[in-house]
Each structure stands twice: as structure tokens, then as C-alpha cells.
Write an enzyme that holds these catalytic residues in place. Structure first.
Site, PDB file in Angstrom:
ATOM      1  N   PHE A 312      39.827  32.342  37.127  1.00 47.27           N
ATOM      2  CA  PHE A 312      40.565  31.247  37.752  1.00 47.27           C
ATOM      3  C   PHE A 312      41.601  30.731  36.752  1.00 47.27           C
ATOM      4  O   PHE A 312      41.264  30.378  35.628  1.00 47.27           O
ATOM      5  CB  PHE A 312      39.573  30.147  38.145  1.00 47.27           C
ATOM      6  CG  PHE A 312      40.191  28.951  38.836  1.00 47.27           C
ATOM      7  CD1 PHE A 312      41.443  28.986  39.408  1.00 47.27           C
ATOM      8  CD2 PHE A 312      39.470  27.772  38.935  1.00 47.27           C
ATOM      9  CE1 PHE A 312      41.985  27.881  40.043  1.00 47.27           C
ATOM     10  CE2 PHE A 312      39.994  26.661  39.571  1.00 47.27           C
ATOM     11  CZ  PHE A 312      41.258  26.714  40.128  1.00 47.27           C
ATOM     12  N   CYS A 313      42.873  30.724  37.160  1.00 46.09           N
ATOM     13  CA  CYS A 313      43.970  30.202  36.334  1.00 46.09           C
ATOM     14  C   CYS A 313      44.000  30.954  34.992  1.00 46.09           C
ATOM     15  O   CYS A 313      44.057  32.173  34.966  1.00 46.09           O
ATOM     16  CB  CYS A 313      43.810  28.692  36.163  1.00 46.09           C
ATOM     17  SG  CYS A 313      45.218  27.862  35.381  1.00 46.09           S
ATOM     18  N   VAL A 314      43.949  30.233  33.870  1.00 49.82           N
ATOM     19  CA  VAL A 314      43.981  30.899  32.568  1.00 49.82           C
ATOM     20  C   VAL A 314      42.770  31.818  32.405  1.00 49.82           C
ATOM     21  O   VAL A 314      42.844  32.833  31.706  1.00 49.82           O
ATOM     22  CB  VAL A 314      44.028  29.855  31.433  1.00 49.82           C
ATOM     23  CG1 VAL A 314      44.026  30.540  30.069  1.00 49.82           C
ATOM     24  CG2 VAL A 314      45.260  28.974  31.567  1.00 49.82           C
ATOM     25  N   GLY A 316      41.738  33.773  34.615  1.00 46.05           N
ATOM     26  CA  GLY A 316      42.164  35.053  35.167  1.00 46.05           C
ATOM     27  C   GLY A 316      43.006  35.843  34.191  1.00 46.05           C
ATOM     28  O   GLY A 316      42.905  37.079  34.113  1.00 46.05           O
ATOM     29  N   LEU A 340      42.281  34.051  40.885  1.00 44.48           N
ATOM     30  CA  LEU A 340      42.651  32.850  41.633  1.00 44.48           C
ATOM     31  C   LEU A 340      43.737  32.091  40.881  1.00 44.48           C
ATOM     32  O   LEU A 340      43.555  31.741  39.717  1.00 44.48           O
ATOM     33  CB  LEU A 340      41.437  31.940  41.824  1.00 44.48           C
ATOM     34  CG  LEU A 340      40.183  32.559  42.467  1.00 44.48           C
ATOM     35  CD1 LEU A 340      39.094  31.510  42.606  1.00 44.48           C
ATOM     36  CD2 LEU A 340      40.516  33.182  43.810  1.00 44.48           C
TER      37      LEU A 340
END
Length: 581
Positions: A312-314, A316, A340
Site C-alpha cells: 500500500f502506497c510506499v 507497494g 494499492l
């Protein structure tokens, strides 16, 4: 080209003399006057200087645009003045729409003048002629200044706050002062009643246990909610710039609980909140000793050759980098990856691009590239000021001018629970992603001793982006489809960076867009043109996709870990997530 000084003179002169002469309002009026004078004295096209005197790319204004802006301003100002002689100006802006503003002639006129000046300043920012980065920086700076200068932010002009002070016989002012002192002690503006929440009691409550920990993270395993689980376990890697429980706020909106309920043996990385002992930690450390370590530990605990992973975000970006490093080592431990609101290709970084240039990155490298810490509150403040009216001034007005206590809201409690970042990690991240976009350049980066080549991350990927995301723009999320070579499914959800992701099916909110023709044109707008909108959450679509990569079902484990090398260390959510920045 020099801009016309007459425009600024007319704008500054629009303030009534009564406002400028009023000691309570003098600071507000003079702030406008000072800004107009600064703009008036700038020769932007010739010097390329910013208000602070720092060097900026050169830009200019077309004379015909300035002339049109001047004419529009004078016309609207004249109409406003004439209207005010007959009735108090009304506005639909939520900051000024109450009866207290409408029934007070000075307040309503002040609000109307402010909105006129704000529109003109924004129009002037839009009229800048220069490269895209310069235009975005000017627009961002003007937006920040306009938001801060709103008369609603000042007790001398906030009719609502004044009326409340009268109605409560000054009690609201006393409470506001107490709120301000409280926020000064805690180091940030309160967005919610933080006393209502406690991590592990009413947020981050999905039942589980810590089964592994090192200096960088704790690995949490969750108790199965089904009699059988899929043979391939599921690992979530959240962003290290926030705490993991955004994925586990309440039972009804917990993505973690949802995954467990779908029959996945679920693990999550709970990042340690860095302290002085981690001030030299690097990007390589986070890849080797956190992401790769977590992957290997999940394999060891479950005995599975492959896992499914989500970033998720960083998180990812970290997951993708880790998979590239492992691919270079000949390992393919992931059967699938879910990304995500993740940037891997940093071509389109949205509003955050205004902060990034060579000088800024060099400054951070000099400041903390060899050691140090980026304070969590500094990072949180930066993100809040991306939406200043909603996430800053709204609470300044409510908490301090009106003496109100913001209502309990789990997401805003999480948003205020800041995390630090090691300086070397942060400096590396700024240069190699936002500034130079090196992750997508095959062989450009060496991470953990391996050349990074995303072409080797050949596995099924589910890519999600939020349509109104201001942190990871939808085009930035979509760019992953152009970089990663394996089978892909792209999903676009409504709303923003957090609300778009945390959208459980039971809520029956928002919409999502998908297309099933397997086509991924270079531009996201072309993908959207062929996509189909479906009301409600995207979670069920993702769950069906993940199930197809999760393997057969086996009996759910009776306990945590594997009963031998890995056992429960402490109940979830563990110690690391409770540490304050």
C-alpha cells in the site's frame, strides 16, 4: 514581461478604510497589502526570484491576460460595492455561509472581498507562462497563502466565533485557549478527539499475535475466521510513513479482517517507529531486513513455497523493489502482488512534485543523508497542507476560535499518529524516485547488492488507483501497468488516497471502474474511456482475483507461528505500533 502594477493596486485598495484602521483587523488587512506590494515589486520575467528571494525558473505573464484580469477585477469589485450598498453580500462558501456572517455587514463584505481577491489571485496563478513545474509551484504557493489569509481564520473577522463568544459569555474563548495550549503541548493541531481511541482497544483490534520481530518490524499473524485457509499465505506491507492500522481501523472497515474472512492466512508488517538507534537506516535496510525478511519468514512459518503479497502506497514501492532484488537472486517467492495507490514509475507524482528539485534533494542529503531523522510531525504537516482548508484551517477555527472539540473519527486519529523516518532512507527515496525516477530504469539502481530490473518482476499484479488521489495521482498508479510485465488487472476507485482504498462492500459507497478486454493503452485517460463503472466497493472484485492465485484450501492452523521456531511473542497489535513519534 512585467505584470501590470495597477492590478495589485486596485486589489489592495478594495479594502475599506474602516477595516485597515481597525486595530483588531489591521493584521489581516496589512497581510493583503504587503502581499500585493511584494507582487507589485517583483519582476518575475526578468529576475526569476520567488517571494523568499530563492532562485526559481523564470516565468512571465501575457499582457493581454493581465489586462483582462484587471478589467474583470475592477468590474466585479464595482458590482460588489454597489451590491453592498443595498444588501449584505451572500456567499455559498461553507466558511462564510452562516447567518452570523450574512447578518453582519462588515463580516459579509469582508468575506466577499476576500473571495474576490482569492479568485483573482488564483486566476493570476493560472495565467503564469512557464514550464509545468513552475506553474504548479506558483499555483500551490498562492493556494496556501489564500487559504491562510481567509478572514474566517481571524477572531477579529470571524462572525461565527464572535457570536459564539457572546452566546457562551466568553466560555468558547476560554475553551479555545485551552485547546490551543493542549495542541501546543502535543505538537499538532487536533483533528479528532484523540482521547476516545486507543490502539488495540478500539482500533487495530483484529485478533492475532506477533510471531517475529527485529529492529525494523514486527510480523503479525491473524487468527483464522474460517475452518479452512488457502495454501498460499497472504502478506500485507503498509507504508512505513504511517502505521499499519489504516488497514485495520474498525472491524467493519478493516481490509485485514476482510482478507482473513476470505480464507487467507494473513500476515502484516508492523513497522517500528524509528528512534535515534535507527537514524542511519537506509533504503537497502528496509528492503533486506524488512520486506525480504518478512517474505522469507512467512514462507518459513507456513511452509509455502510462494505467497501472495500486497503493498500500500510506499509499501507497494518497497514490495516491488524487494521482488526485483529477489528476482535478481533467482527467487520468485510471490504468486501475485497487489499494489494499492502505489508509485513505481514516478513520472506523474501530482502535487508533491512542487517540493522536489535538485537543490531541495541536495539539502536533505546534506542535512540527513548520512544520519538523522525526519520527524513524523513534519511529514504529517506537509501532507495536511496539501489540503489546507480541510486539514488545517478548519480545525484552527473550530478548536481555537470557537472552542469546539472535534468529533471522534478513527481515520483522523490514525492520521495524527505520526511516524518518523530515518534520514538516509528519506534522502535516498527522494533522489531515486521523485527526482530521478530510477526504479524504472533497468540496471540503473543497485539495491542490496543487486541490479534492479522491474522487467524481471514477472507475476500477476492487481493495480489499484483512486480517481481523486492527490498523493498518488490516478495516472501515476496506472503507470505500473506499463512497467510490470506480467498479467495485470487495473482497478480505478472513486474518492482519494485513503477513502478510496478503505471502502468495504457493506458500506455500499462510491463506484469503481474496470475493463475486461485486457488492454492497457499508454495513457490512463484512454483506459478510462473503455472502462465500465460499477456502483459500490472494488473489494469483492479484488477478492475474486486474489482467490484465483491463492491455491487450494487446507485446514486452518490451530495456533500462531509453526509451534517450533515461531511462536506468539505478544498479542496483536504488538508494541511497535504503539510507539509515538
Amino acid at each position: 514581461m512585467k505584470q501590470s502594477s495597477t492590478l495589485w493596486q486596485d486589489m489592495a485598495g478594495s479594502f475599506p478604510q474602516a477595516m485597515i484602521g481597525n486595530p483588531m483587523g489591521q493584521g489581516f488587512a496589512e497581510s493583503w497589502m504587503k502581499a500585493f506590494q511584494q507582487f507589485q515589486n517583483m519582476d518575475l520575467g526578468a529576475t526569476g526570484k520567488s517571494l523568499s528571494g530563492m532562485e526559481m525558473p523564470q516565468f512571465s505573464f501575457a499582457p493581454e491576460k493581465l489586462q483582462q484580469l484587471q478589467q474583470d477585477y475592477v468590474r466585479e469589485a464595482t458590482a460588489l460595492w454597489n451590491q453592498s450598498l443595498q444588501a449584505n453580500p451572500r456567499t455559498t462558501d461553507r466558511r462564510f455561509k452562516s447567518d452570523a456572517w450574512a447578518l453582519n455587514p462588515l463580516a459579509s463584505f469582508t468575506a466577499a472581498v476576500y473571495l474576490l481577491n482569492a479568485r483573482t489571485l488564483m486566476a493570476l496563478a493560472e495565467a503564469v507562462e512557464g514550464d509545468a513545474k513552475t506553474r504548479n509551484r506558483v499555483r500551490f504557493a498562492v493556494e496556501q497563502w489564500v487559504a491562510a489569509a481567509a478572514p474566517s481564520n481571524y477572531l477579529a473577522f470571524n462572525a461565527d466565533a464572535q457570536q459564539k463568544a457572546i452566546d457562551t459569555q466568553g466560555e468558547s474563548l476560554a475553551k479555545g485557549l485551552a485547546n490551543m495550549l493542549h495542541d501546543m503541548r502535543q505538537g499538532h493541531v487536533s483533528m479528532t478527539d484523540e482521547s476516545v481511541f486507543e490502539v488495540g482497544r478500539n482500533v487495530a483490534t483484529t485478533e492475532g499475535a506477533v510471531v517475529f520481530e527485529n529492529a525494523f518490524f514486527q510480523l503479525i499473524e491473524y487468527k483464522p475466521l474460517t475452518a479452512k485457509v488457502h495454501e498460499k499465505p497472504f502478506l500485507l506491507i503498509p507504508p512505513c510513513i504511517n502505521k499499519y492500522y489504516i488497514l485495520d481501523l474498525q472491524p467493519e472497515n478493516s481490509l485485514i479482517r476482510y482478507a482473513v474472512s476470505q480464507g487467507h492466512r494473513t500476515f502484516v508488517v508492523s513497522w517500528r517507529n524509528p528512534d535515534a538507534s535507527m537514524e542511519k537506516a537506509t533504503w537497502d535496510d528496509y528492503i533486506e531486513h524488512a520486506a525480504i525478511e518478512a517474505i522469507h519468514r512467512v514462507q518459513d512459518i507456513t511452509g509455502a513455497k510462494q505467497i501472495n503479497a500486497l503493498g500500500f502506497c510506499v509499501g507497494g514501492t518497497i514490495l516491488t523493489t524487494a521482488l526485483a532484488v529477489l528476482a535478481a537472486r533467482g527467487e520468485k517467492p510471490a504468486a501475485s502482488a497487489t499494489l494499492l495507490t502505489t508509485l513505481v514509475d514516478f513520472t506523474d507524482t501530482g502535487i508533491l512534485d512542487v517540493f522536489i528539485d535538485e537543490n531541495m534533494v541536495k539539502y536533505r542529503e546534506m542535512q540527513m543523508g548520512e544520519g538523522g531523522m525526519l520527524r513524523g510531525q513534519d511529514l504529517a504537516s506537509t501532507f495536511s497542507f496539501l489540503r489546507p482548508n480541510d486539514l488545517v484551517w478548519n480545525y484552527v477555527v473550530g478548536n481555537y476560535l470557537k472552542g469546539e472539540t472535534p468529533p471522534p473519527f478513527d481515520l483522523l486519529y490514525w492520521n495524527s499518529d505520526a511516524t518518523n523516518l530515518p534520514g538516509p532512507w528519506y534522502a535516498w527515496y527522494l533522489r531515486n524516485t521523485y527526482l530521478e525516477n530510477n526504479l524504472v530504469k533497468p540496471g540503473k539502481l543497485t539495491v542490496c547488492g543487486e541490479k534492479v530490473d522491474l522487467r524481471k518482476v514477472d507475476l500477476p499484479v492487481y493495480v489499484y488507483g483512486s480517481r481523486e488521489d492527490h498523493i498518488v495521482p490516478i495516472g501515476g498508479a496506472y503507470a505500473n501497468t506499463q512497467v510490470l510485465p506480467g498479467p495485470k488487472r487495473f482497478m480505478m476507485g472513486a474518492s482519494g488516497h485513503i477513502a478510496g482504498v478503505i471502502n468495504p462492500p457493506a458500506a455500499n459507497k462510491r463506484s469503481h471502474w474496470v475493463r475486461d478486454d485486457g488492454k492497457f493503452p499508454p495513457q490512463v485517460k484512454d483506459w478510462i474511456a473503455g472502462a465500465t463503472e460499477t456502483p459500490g466497493s472494488w473489494w469483492d472484485d479484488w477478492a475474486a482475483w486474489l482467490k484465483s492465485h491463492a491455491g487450494k484450501q487446507i485446514a486452518a492452523p490451530k495456533g500462531y507461528g509453526n509451534g517450533k521456531q515461531y511462536q506468539a511473542i505478544e498479542p496483536a497489535p504488538g508494541r511497535y505500533v504503539k510507539a509515538k513519534a
